[in-house]
Structures are given as C-alpha cells and as structure tokens.
Design a protein around this motif. Structure first.
Motif, PDB file in Angstrom:
ATOM      1  N   VAL A  85      -0.340  10.004 -61.667  1.00 49.38           N
ATOM      2  CA  VAL A  85      -1.410  10.776 -61.017  1.00 49.38           C
ATOM      3  C   VAL A  85      -2.392  11.240 -62.089  1.00 49.38           C
ATOM      4  O   VAL A  85      -2.022  11.934 -63.031  1.00 49.38           O
ATOM      5  N   TYR A  86      -3.663  10.847 -61.929  1.00 51.05           N
ATOM      6  CA  TYR A  86      -4.700  11.221 -62.890  1.00 51.05           C
ATOM      7  C   TYR A  86      -5.616  12.315 -62.357  1.00 51.05           C
ATOM      8  O   TYR A  86      -6.319  12.958 -63.134  1.00 51.05           O
ATOM      9  N   ASN A  87      -5.612  12.522 -61.038  1.00 53.68           N
ATOM     10  CA  ASN A  87      -6.507  13.522 -60.473  1.00 53.68           C
ATOM     11  C   ASN A  87      -5.973  13.940 -59.108  1.00 53.68           C
ATOM     12  O   ASN A  87      -5.585  13.098 -58.295  1.00 53.68           O
ATOM     13  N   ARG A 113     -18.977  15.083 -49.410  1.00 50.21           N
ATOM     14  CA  ARG A 113     -19.107  13.994 -50.375  1.00 50.21           C
ATOM     15  C   ARG A 113     -18.282  14.353 -51.615  1.00 50.21           C
ATOM     16  O   ARG A 113     -18.481  15.413 -52.208  1.00 50.21           O
ATOM     17  N   ALA A 114     -17.339  13.487 -51.965  1.00 51.26           N
ATOM     18  CA  ALA A 114     -16.433  13.742 -53.091  1.00 51.26           C
ATOM     19  C   ALA A 114     -16.757  12.800 -54.239  1.00 51.26           C
ATOM     20  O   ALA A 114     -16.886  11.585 -54.042  1.00 51.26           O
ATOM     21  N   LYS A 115     -16.878  13.354 -55.443  1.00 49.09           N
ATOM     22  CA  LYS A 115     -17.118  12.572 -56.650  1.00 49.09           C
ATOM     23  C   LYS A 115     -15.847  12.572 -57.497  1.00 49.09           C
ATOM     24  O   LYS A 115     -15.359  13.637 -57.885  1.00 49.09           O
ATOM     25  N   ILE A 116     -15.336  11.399 -57.751  1.00 45.89           N
ATOM     26  CA  ILE A 116     -14.111  11.276 -58.534  1.00 45.89           C
ATOM     27  C   ILE A 116     -14.456  10.698 -59.897  1.00 45.89           C
ATOM     28  O   ILE A 116     -14.964   9.568 -59.997  1.00 45.89           O
ATOM     29  N   PRO A 117     -14.207  11.437 -60.964  1.00 49.67           N
ATOM     30  CA  PRO A 117     -14.549  10.941 -62.312  1.00 49.67           C
ATOM     31  C   PRO A 117     -13.638   9.789 -62.734  1.00 49.67           C
ATOM     32  O   PRO A 117     -12.447   9.762 -62.413  1.00 49.67           O
ATOM     33  N   LEU A 118     -14.221   8.833 -63.454  1.00 56.76           N
ATOM     34  CA  LEU A 118     -13.492   7.642 -63.878  1.00 56.76           C
ATOM     35  C   LEU A 118     -13.104   7.661 -65.352  1.00 56.76           C
ATOM     36  O   LEU A 118     -12.385   6.776 -65.820  1.00 56.76           O
ATOM     37  N   LYS A 119     -13.571   8.647 -66.073  1.00 59.25           N
ATOM     38  CA  LYS A 119     -13.440   8.656 -67.530  1.00 59.25           C
ATOM     39  C   LYS A 119     -11.999   8.485 -67.992  1.00 59.25           C
ATOM     40  O   LYS A 119     -11.717   7.717 -68.924  1.00 59.25           O
ATOM     41  N   ASP A 120     -11.054   9.189 -67.366  1.00 51.45           N
ATOM     42  CA  ASP A 120      -9.679   9.199 -67.850  1.00 51.45           C
ATOM     43  C   ASP A 120      -8.801   8.145 -67.203  1.00 51.45           C
ATOM     44  O   ASP A 120      -7.616   8.024 -67.537  1.00 51.45           O
ATOM     45  N   ASN A 134      -0.511  20.015 -45.232  1.00 50.21           N
ATOM     46  CA  ASN A 134       0.940  19.925 -45.390  1.00 50.21           C
ATOM     47  C   ASN A 134       1.354  18.800 -46.332  1.00 50.21           C
ATOM     48  O   ASN A 134       2.526  18.436 -46.387  1.00 50.21           O
ATOM     49  N   LEU A 135       0.361  18.249 -47.029  1.00 49.40           N
ATOM     50  CA  LEU A 135       0.562  17.178 -47.999  1.00 49.40           C
ATOM     51  C   LEU A 135       1.140  15.918 -47.368  1.00 49.40           C
ATOM     52  O   LEU A 135       1.940  15.193 -47.973  1.00 49.40           O
ATOM     53  N   LEU A 136       0.707  15.630 -46.141  1.00 51.46           N
ATOM     54  CA  LEU A 136       1.042  14.372 -45.481  1.00 51.46           C
ATOM     55  C   LEU A 136      -0.155  13.429 -45.584  1.00 51.46           C
ATOM     56  O   LEU A 136      -1.286  13.844 -45.359  1.00 51.46           O
ATOM     57  N   PRO A 137       0.071  12.153 -45.929  1.00 51.82           N
ATOM     58  CA  PRO A 137      -1.051  11.233 -46.100  1.00 51.82           C
ATOM     59  C   PRO A 137      -1.719  10.905 -44.768  1.00 51.82           C
ATOM     60  O   PRO A 137      -1.039  10.630 -43.777  1.00 51.82           O
ATOM     61  N   ILE A 138      -3.052  10.923 -44.753  1.00 51.87           N
ATOM     62  CA  ILE A 138      -3.784  10.645 -43.520  1.00 51.87           C
ATOM     63  C   ILE A 138      -4.844   9.562 -43.699  1.00 51.87           C
ATOM     64  O   ILE A 138      -5.332   9.007 -42.709  1.00 51.87           O
ATOM     65  N   ALA A 139      -5.216   9.245 -44.927  1.00 52.66           N
ATOM     66  CA  ALA A 139      -6.175   8.167 -45.171  1.00 52.66           C
ATOM     67  C   ALA A 139      -6.022   7.695 -46.605  1.00 52.66           C
ATOM     68  O   ALA A 139      -5.602   8.465 -47.485  1.00 52.66           O
ATOM     69  N   GLU A 140      -6.366   6.403 -46.813  1.00 45.90           N
ATOM     70  CA  GLU A 140      -6.156   5.831 -48.140  1.00 45.90           C
ATOM     71  C   GLU A 140      -7.181   4.741 -48.397  1.00 45.90           C
ATOM     72  O   GLU A 140      -7.640   4.059 -47.487  1.00 45.90           O
ATOM     73  N   ARG A 141      -7.524   4.584 -49.659  1.00 45.18           N
ATOM     74  CA  ARG A 141      -8.443   3.514 -50.068  1.00 45.18           C
ATOM     75  C   ARG A 141      -8.027   2.996 -51.427  1.00 45.18           C
ATOM     76  O   ARG A 141      -7.805   3.779 -52.367  1.00 45.18           O
ATOM     77  N   LEU A 142      -7.896   1.681 -51.577  1.00 47.32           N
ATOM     78  CA  LEU A 142      -7.661   1.060 -52.866  1.00 47.32           C
ATOM     79  C   LEU A 142      -9.001   0.685 -53.493  1.00 47.32           C
ATOM     80  O   LEU A 142      -9.862   0.106 -52.819  1.00 47.32           O
ATOM     81  N   VAL A 143      -9.164   1.012 -54.759  1.00 44.99           N
ATOM     82  CA  VAL A 143     -10.405   0.717 -55.477  1.00 44.99           C
ATOM     83  C   VAL A 143     -10.042   0.180 -56.848  1.00 44.99           C
ATOM     84  O   VAL A 143      -9.165   0.731 -57.528  1.00 44.99           O
ATOM     85  N   TYR A 144     -10.707  -0.902 -57.253  1.00 44.81           N
ATOM     86  CA  TYR A 144     -10.491  -1.402 -58.604  1.00 44.81           C
ATOM     87  C   TYR A 144     -11.469  -0.697 -59.538  1.00 44.81           C
ATOM     88  O   TYR A 144     -12.683  -0.687 -59.298  1.00 44.81           O
ATOM     89  N   VAL A 145     -10.947  -0.102 -60.616  1.00 46.80           N
ATOM     90  CA  VAL A 145     -11.782   0.740 -61.473  1.00 46.80           C
ATOM     91  C   VAL A 145     -11.758   0.257 -62.922  1.00 46.80           C
ATOM     92  O   VAL A 145     -10.810  -0.389 -63.380  1.00 46.80           O
ATOM     93  N   ILE A 180     -11.811 -13.842 -86.081  1.00 46.13           N
ATOM     94  CA  ILE A 180     -11.523 -13.112 -84.846  1.00 46.13           C
ATOM     95  C   ILE A 180     -11.888 -11.647 -85.045  1.00 46.13           C
ATOM     96  O   ILE A 180     -11.525 -11.036 -86.060  1.00 46.13           O
ATOM     97  N   LYS A 181     -12.598 -11.098 -84.076  1.00 39.39           N
ATOM     98  CA  LYS A 181     -12.991  -9.689 -84.140  1.00 39.39           C
ATOM     99  C   LYS A 181     -12.726  -9.064 -82.786  1.00 39.39           C
ATOM    100  O   LYS A 181     -13.152  -9.598 -81.749  1.00 39.39           O
ATOM    101  N   VAL A 182     -12.034  -7.915 -82.769  1.00 37.33           N
ATOM    102  CA  VAL A 182     -11.631  -7.266 -81.524  1.00 37.33           C
ATOM    103  C   VAL A 182     -12.145  -5.831 -81.499  1.00 37.33           C
ATOM    104  O   VAL A 182     -11.946  -5.075 -82.451  1.00 37.33           O
ATOM    105  N   LYS A 183     -12.808  -5.468 -80.391  1.00 34.30           N
ATOM    106  CA  LYS A 183     -13.298  -4.107 -80.183  1.00 34.30           C
ATOM    107  C   LYS A 183     -12.930  -3.648 -78.781  1.00 34.30           C
ATOM    108  O   LYS A 183     -12.667  -4.455 -77.899  1.00 34.30           O
ATOM    109  N   ASP A 184     -12.932  -2.309 -78.576  1.00 31.12           N
ATOM    110  CA  ASP A 184     -12.716  -1.788 -77.235  1.00 31.12           C
ATOM    111  C   ASP A 184     -14.061  -1.613 -76.541  1.00 31.12           C
ATOM    112  O   ASP A 184     -15.111  -2.027 -77.049  1.00 31.12           O
ATOM    113  N   ASP A 185     -14.057  -0.979 -75.356  1.00 33.81           N
ATOM    114  CA  ASP A 185     -15.284  -0.840 -74.573  1.00 33.81           C
ATOM    115  C   ASP A 185     -16.273   0.135 -75.203  1.00 33.81           C
ATOM    116  O   ASP A 185     -17.450   0.167 -74.831  1.00 33.81           O
ATOM    117  N   ASN A 186     -15.786   0.932 -76.168  1.00 31.65           N
ATOM    118  CA  ASN A 186     -16.687   1.845 -76.890  1.00 31.65           C
ATOM    119  C   ASN A 186     -17.115   1.291 -78.244  1.00 31.65           C
ATOM    120  O   ASN A 186     -17.614   2.019 -79.097  1.00 31.65           O
TER     121      ASN A 186
END
Length: 852
Positions: free
Chosen positions: A389-391, A402-409, A423-434, A461-467
């Motif tokens: 769980v990240y958030n 309107r809910a904004k969910i940060p992607l940074k972490d 009551n912490l029962l699931p009522i809706a769900e969405r899968l998203v590729y991030v 060969i040279k390897v870098k991350d997204d930053n």
C-alpha cells in the motif's frame, strides 16, 4: 469591555477547543483504523509466493547439437530486487506437446542469479520446448498458476534442406470431416523428390490421435488423409519428411472457423453499472483459441439502437453511456450469425462510481460520484502495487468529487485503486498502469552498422534511470544471428515482470505495450487494464484470500537443502545413534561428518553440493554396531533421499502454466510424466576398467571396484595358475602377477591380464552401503575466439557471437564488452537486459550486419 462580550467570546473559545479535541481524537481514531487496515492487507499479501524467476536465453531458436545458455533472475515478487532466499535452481527442459522431460539438473543460485548451460542433444526432435525452473520460495504445493518458464524452439536444421509445400482441401474443418493434405516435396533447388518418406501425426489437445506414413510419387507429390474424430480447436499435424540423408520437420495447425464461437465479455469501469451515472463500458472479443477478434456492434436500449461500438485494439474497445434501472440493454455484433446477442450486467440502482478522467506525469485524476441518499459519504481511497500500500486517504463524498493521486512514490507496474466505504468494504475498483518511464534506460554504442567478417566489435554500455542518474546493475547480453529470433515470442524482463505475472489470465502479445515504436501503447495499455474485470489483479484481496493462510515449510515442494533419513530394518539398530560420512572423491579435504536428529533425518547443505559441482558426493551411514570394512554384510540400515524432481512432477500437474498468447491459446494444464533418463543425460569423467570393459561414472567407483574385486588368483610352486592340486595358502603358492605367463591345469599357457570386474555401478553402491548424490551442474565457459592473437584457417560458423550473462556496470553506469564477428554474413541482433539493486528493470535490442 462588557460582560456579555466576554461571555460570548469565551463561549466561542470553548466551542473551538471542543471541536479541535473532537477532530483530533477522531483523526487519531481514523489513523489507527487505517494503520490496522493496511497492516491487515500486508499480512494477507504475505500469502503470495515470495520469489519469481525470469529466464533470459542466448537466443530463441536452437539447433540440435548446440549449447543453450541461460540466465535466471531470482527476484523478490514485490520489489523485483535480487533475492537471497533461494540457493538451488531446479531446472527442467521438456517437450511442450508430450511433456517428456529431456533434461533436469540442479544449478547454484548466487545472490539471486544463476548462469546456466544445457546441451541440446542430437536425439531431440524438432518442436516447442519449455525451459522451467523451480525454487524453494517460488513453487509451492498450493501453486495454481505457474509462470517461471520460457518457450524454446528446437530444430534439427535452421536451414531447410527439403522444401515442403502444403495445402488443405478445405478452408475450415469441423469434427467429423475428412481432412486431405496435399504435399509437394522438393529439394532446395526445387527438384521433385521421389519416394520421400512422410511420417504424419495428428495431434489434438496435446495427444497423438492418429498416425500415417506415405511416400511421394515421381512428381514429388503425396496425399495425407485423416478423419477428424475429435474437436478441431488446438489440433495440428506434425510432419517428418525424410529423403536419403535429409530431413525436415513441420507443424501445421488445422484451420477451422475461429470466428464461429466468439467469447465476448464486457467490463464496467469501477466494477458495476450504476443507474443515472455516466459509465465507461469496456469489452473484449476472442475466439476459441483466445486470439483477439475485431468486432463491430450496436448497443440496444429496450430493443432500440442506442449507439455503435467498434474494437480498437486486439479485439478490445470501450464506449460511454448512462444506464437506467428498469431498462433492458444488450449488444448485437455485426456479421456474425451465431451467439451474437450479449446481455449487459445488471444495473445497480444505487452505488458509487469511479472514472479515470485524466493522467499526467505527476498525478492520476479520478472522478468519484454516487447517487446514494445520504448527503455525505465517508470513503477511503487506497492505492496498492504488488501487495504494498503506497497511499490511503479518507475522503468526504457528496454527489461528486475529484481525487488526485500522486505518482511520485509509486513504482512502475499495475496499480490497483480501490474505493472503500466507511466500514472499509470495497465498492469500486480500477486498475491503472503507472510510471512506465521508471525503468533502466540502456544505451549501446555503436548500436548498428556494417562489419567485416571476423572484425572486432567493441560495445560501450551506459545505463541511467528515469532521472538521468547513472546506475550500477547486473545485466546479461547475447548477440546472435537474427534468423534464430522467434518473432512471435518477444518476451523480455519487462513483459514478464510487469504484465505476465501480475494478471490472472493470458495476455496477447504483451511486448506491444513496451515497444516505444507503438505511439498509442499507453492508451492501449489502459484499455488492457479496463478489460481485466473485477478484481483480476493477482495482488487483490479476492485473489490473496484464495491462497492458504501462510507459506509454511511443509507446503514447500523443493528446498535449499537436500533432505534424507536413515531407514532401519534390523531391531538391533533401533536405539543406535547414527552419523553420516559425506565424502567428495575429487577433493578429499571436503569430507565431513553429519549427525542426525532424533528422527534419523539429515540435510545436505548448499556448500556440500557446491563442493561436488560437476561430480558427485557420497554418503555413508556409520554405526558402532557394524564393521565399516565388512563388504559382504547385508546392511539393515540405509540412506533414503528425497528426490526433488519427483516432488516437482507431482505438484506441477496441479498447476496451469500461463504463457502469453502469441499465436495459439493453450488452456490445457501441463501434466508431467515421471522422469526417465534419456540419451542426452550427461555423465562425468569415465574410468575404463579391464575385464568386462565396465564403464563407471568416475574414478571413485573405479577405486571401489578395485577393492571389491581384490584378486584371488594365484600360482603354485610349480608355476601352475590356480592349481587344483595346491589350493591357495598352501606352501609355495603366491599371487599371480599381471603380464606374467603361467601353465594351466590342462597343460596350456596363459598370459595373465588381471581379474575381471563383475560389479555394476548399482552393485558397488549397494555393496559398500553408499548413496550417490549429484552436485550442482557445472556450466561450461562460452567460447570466444581472439583474432587479435591468433588466426584460424578453418571456417568460423558461429551463429551466437556473444553470451555474457555477468555484466556489471560501474559507478558511472558504464561497461565495455568486445567480441569478434564470425564468417556468417547475416543480420545479427543483440539483446541486453537486467536489473539494479532497487528493483528497476531494463531491456534493449540493437542490430548490425556482417557483410560478405
């Protein structure tokens, strides 16, 4: 200042203090509630298999007589970091159709990696094979879905020496039809081949159901006929064509009307259709083989056309509408005559809906709406990726927010966004590729070019991350002739880790979503997420709850140690304390003693298997009540080992092997047959003994044979060999010497050559009460010529120019490798992939040409 003013102000101060205390206490209660909820989910996610294994191979297609090189990445299934939990990699190579195991060995895992090698024996037939691996923390008795495998194609010859032209007598077949296959057999020069032998097998769902043999006529033509008595789905004809010293193997899928039976499913965004709320409804159409079908159709409301729909990508599509309770809805597909009307899921009168409205590099933006009667609803929004769980955020929902969910972490991968009620029962769900950009960016220079035969190529060969930070990582690189690439099986570490192992079903062509040439890949990837259905994520509660409560030791199939025990038959040994002598005949300094527990059980450690790499270690039980040199005694106690591969074969039959849908869907569960040693099972260094020319696996058994076969031959004082008048031990008798000539009892002469061995390998092990245990398989070194130092007048026909599984980039993210081209003029492809210690993954391909 009057008293009324002071009272009024004091009243507001007290009210403010009260509200602050109330909301503070409420917030604390909410935080405690959230913490407990998150901890409960993390405990649930611990039921998931801790490790997963990605296999990288030196190429996709192999010819018999070649070496197959592979690298195994043993990764933590949550974070994709190298795992130290496992020490032994149990490896099998099996025929995909027959499930016949043609290779199995143990390999050592070092810090989460294994570099392995398999010899592709000449006896193997052409076809598809599965390279499958198992470890103590990746494969359990309750495993229902198995992912840790890679499809390999093996051919007798990559360059066809016989041309086989074929045609079916019908466009499509059904059960009960007579199939006629017309063949024309030609040489490479397209001359007719007379009396070529055609061995044809009819296969259905992994079983051979018929078999015929035909011969080609003077025009090189032949007919093969089968009556199709079984269903046509997953049916094919296997052809083996032989003419003199040339042969060719071909698999032909039997055509049938794939569009006749369509599986058409719809998937409401969020999980439910809510009356009066705008809904996105995704859909997917596939045939019986699981291959996508492009469809067109109409949505009807109360039997009146409402809107048209069209698939956008691989049979998938989405449309938007607002359903109403009490109205009937159905979809009718165009141009299909059978099963073309599909009803929609029930419309819920009340509920909460979630819709992804926008996304950018920093945020996911959702609209959450409801039509419930309560004016304000307390809800919780949770974001989890691979069981972490990240958030999680409490929110107050009126009609819409309107809910904004940060992607940074968040790491790259499938994120599950779930809405829970108060009551912490699931009522809706969405899968998203991030965060598809959170990966290792690999640069290889020079990437492409034109090279001479035997020219030296230096790759930087040279390897870098997204930053743009340099990355130290562990990488594997192969360079091979492009003809050995399987275009329909483009699997890499990204598709395996981020998609294949994360969703319940099989995915069609997952490499599409990671190919940067596909400009619409992000949009299509989101469509893939929409069509996965309610709680299809393997890390969702519904999936995790279906697993056993915990992963305990007794649920393991294989272990990091080899298990065994002493079996006792005689009563006189029941109370005896046993120990074991562990003996390595190659390195006698590694001999050791092991003491057993109160159940007479023991474990062979990783180090002992490592010391015996490429050979065997021997186990001998010791008891003070038996003489260690009594070779003729029938022992009433012996070692019994647990055989890991037998346990694997037993448990894999209960699991479904999930492989991406590339050309044909295979829903059958692969059931493995008991392993039998085949002609390609390698043996260790051999020692030839005199006498019956018995071959033993190693020198140690040769020594045992010498001990067991101590010569009783002698000569008497009259130089008669084994004299009948003067038994051994009488005055003047002596030992017979090899190379000397003696008289025989019948008056003849003989030149003595020594005693003949009369013991098989099994006899020797039983006679000395020994148990033979194979150590880790010893991988050979990949051969590379060095034309800077040596010249070779012979042709260099290497099709794999480089296999280097152990590239480590430095603190600048750089590494340099070099190799020489062969005499093969062709287009070559290079594949490099790997990981860093933080779980970032990367893959890159490049091409170049070797000219004549």
């Amino acid at each position: 200042m009057n008293k009324n003013y002071l009272k009024k102000r004091l009243k507001y101060i007290l009210l403010y203090i009260f509200c602050s205390i109330f909301f503070f206490v409420s917030s604390q209660d909410d935080n405690l509630k959230i913490d407990q909820f998150v901890n409960s989910f993390h405990e649930l996610s611990n039921r998931k298999t801790p490790n997963q294994i990605y296999l990288q191979t030196s190429k996709d297609i192999y010819e018999t007589g070649e070496d197959m090189w592979f690298k195994a990445y043993v990764l933590d299934s949550r974070y994709f970091t190298p795992s130290n939990l496992d020490k032994i990699l149990y490896t099998q190579l099996l025929e995909e159709d027959t499930n016949k195991i043609v290779w199995q060995e143990k390999y050592e895992i070092e810090n989460g990696f294994t570099n392995g090698h398999i010899y592709v024996n000449d006896s193997l037939t052409s076809g598809n094979y599965l390279l499958s691996v198992y470890t103590s923390h990746s494969f359990y008795k309750n495993t229902k879905k198995f992912y840790d495998t890679r499809r390999i194609i093996i051919k007798r010859n990559i360059d066809s020496k016989i041309i086989v032209k074929n045609s079916f007598n019908k466009k499509n077949y059904k059960k009960g039809d007579t199939l006629q296959l017309s063949l024309e057999i030609l040489s490479k020069q397209e001359d007719n081949l007379y009396r070529a032998k055609i061995d044809a097998e009819l296969w259905s769902n992994g079983e051979e159901v018929n078999h015929v043999i035909e011969r080609s006529n003077k025009r090189g033509k032949a007919l093969v006929n089968f009556i199709l008595k079984k269903e046509i789905v997953n049916s094919k004809i296997k052809l083996k064509v032989v003419h003199k010293d040339k042969e060719e193997y071909i698999n032909l899928l039997i055509p049938y009307n794939e569009d006749e039976n369509i599986q058409f499913d719809v998937f409401p965004e969020g999980g439910n259709l809510i009356s009066g709320l705008e809904n996105n409804l995704a859909f997917k159409a596939v045939n019986e083989k699981g291959l996508p079908i492009d469809v067109k159709g109409i949505l009807y409301e109360n039997n009146k056309p409402l809107l048209e729909l069209n698939s956008e990508h691989y049979g998938m599509g989405v449309f938007n509408f607002t359903p109403k309770v009490g109205h009937s809805y159905h979809i009718q597909l165009k141009n299909y005559s059978k099963d073309t009307i599909y009803s929609l899921p029930d419309i819920k009168e009340k509920g909460i809906q979630i819709q992804l409205k926008e996304r950018n590099k920093d945020y996911l933006i959702f609209d959450i709406s409801n039509n419930l009667e309560k004016p304000i609803q307390k809800i919780y929004t949770r974001v989890q990726v691979r069981g972490v769980v990240y958030n999680i955020s409490p929110m107050l929902l009126k009609e819409k927010l309107r809910a904004k969910i940060p992607l940074k972490d968040l790491p790259q991968g499938i994120a599950e966004v779930t809405i829970f009620n108060e009551n912490l029962l699931p009522i809706a769900e969405r899968l998203v590729y991030v965060n598809q950009d959170k990966k290792l960016n690999i640069e290889v220079t020079p990437r492409e070019g034109l090279y001479e035969k035997r020219e030296k190529i230096i790759l930087k060969i040279k390897v870098k991350d997204d930053n743009d930070n340099p990355i130290q990582g562990n990488f594997g690189l192969s360079v091979f002739d492009k003809i050995y690439e399987d275009e329909n099986n483009k699997i890499n570490i990204l598709t395996y880790s981020y998609l294949r192992t994360q969703l319940k079903g099989k995915i069609y062509n997952p490499s599409f979503y990671f190919d940067e040439k596909n400009k619409n890949r992000e949009k299509m990837l989101d469509l893939l997420m929409l069509t996965q259905g309610w709680r299809a994520y393997v890390w969702s509660e519904s999936q995790l709850e279906g697993l056993d409560d915990s992963i305990d030791e007794y649920k393991k199939v294989v272990f990091n140690k080899l298990k065994g025990k002493i079996i006792i038959k005689g009563k006189e040994y029941q109370e005896e304390q046993f120990s074991l002598l562990i003996y390595d005949p190659v390195n006698e300094s590694t001999s050791d003693f092991i003491f057993l527990n109160d159940k007479n059980e023991f474990r062979l450690e990783n180090q002992q298997l490592k010391d015996a790499k490429g050979g065997y270690v021997y186990i001998k039980p010791l008891s003070s009540k038996a003489g260690s040199n009594d070779y003729n005694k029938k022992f009433k106690y012996k070692v019994k080992l647990e055989y890991p591969f037998q346990n694997i074969n037993k448990n894999i039959s209960n699991a479904e092997i999930l492989y991406p849908i590339l050309q044909i869907k295979t829903d059958k569960k692969i059931k493995l047959k008991p392993f039998k040693i085949t002609s390609n099972t390698l043996v260790n260094e051999e020692v030839l003994l005199k006498g019956d020319n018995e071959i033993y696996r190693n020198k140690y058994l040769g020594k045992l044979d010498s001990l067991a076969s101590v010569s009783t031959d002698y000569v008497c004082r009259y130089n008669i060999f084994n004299c009948v008048n003067h038994p051994k031990g009488t005055r003047g008798t002596r030992k017979a010497e090899i190379g000397e000539t003696y008289h025989l009892n019948n008056g003849g002469l003989v030149k003595y050559s020594g005693s003949k061995s009369k013991f098989t390998e099994e006899d020797l092990l039983r006679k000395f009460n020994l148990t033979q245990v194979k150590g880790y398989y010893k991988t050979r070194e990949f051969y590379q010529p060095n034309y800077d130092k040596e010249s070779d007048p012979f042709p260099d026909s290497r099709n794999t120019l480089l296999w280097k599984p152990d590239i480590i980039t430095d603190e600048k993210g750089e590494a340099v490798v070099s190799f020489f081209c062969s005499d093969v003029n062709a287009k070559f492809i290079g594949n490099i992939e790997g990981i860093d210690n933080n779980g970032l993954l990367g893959s890159k391909s490049f091409e170049f040409v070797v000219k004549k």
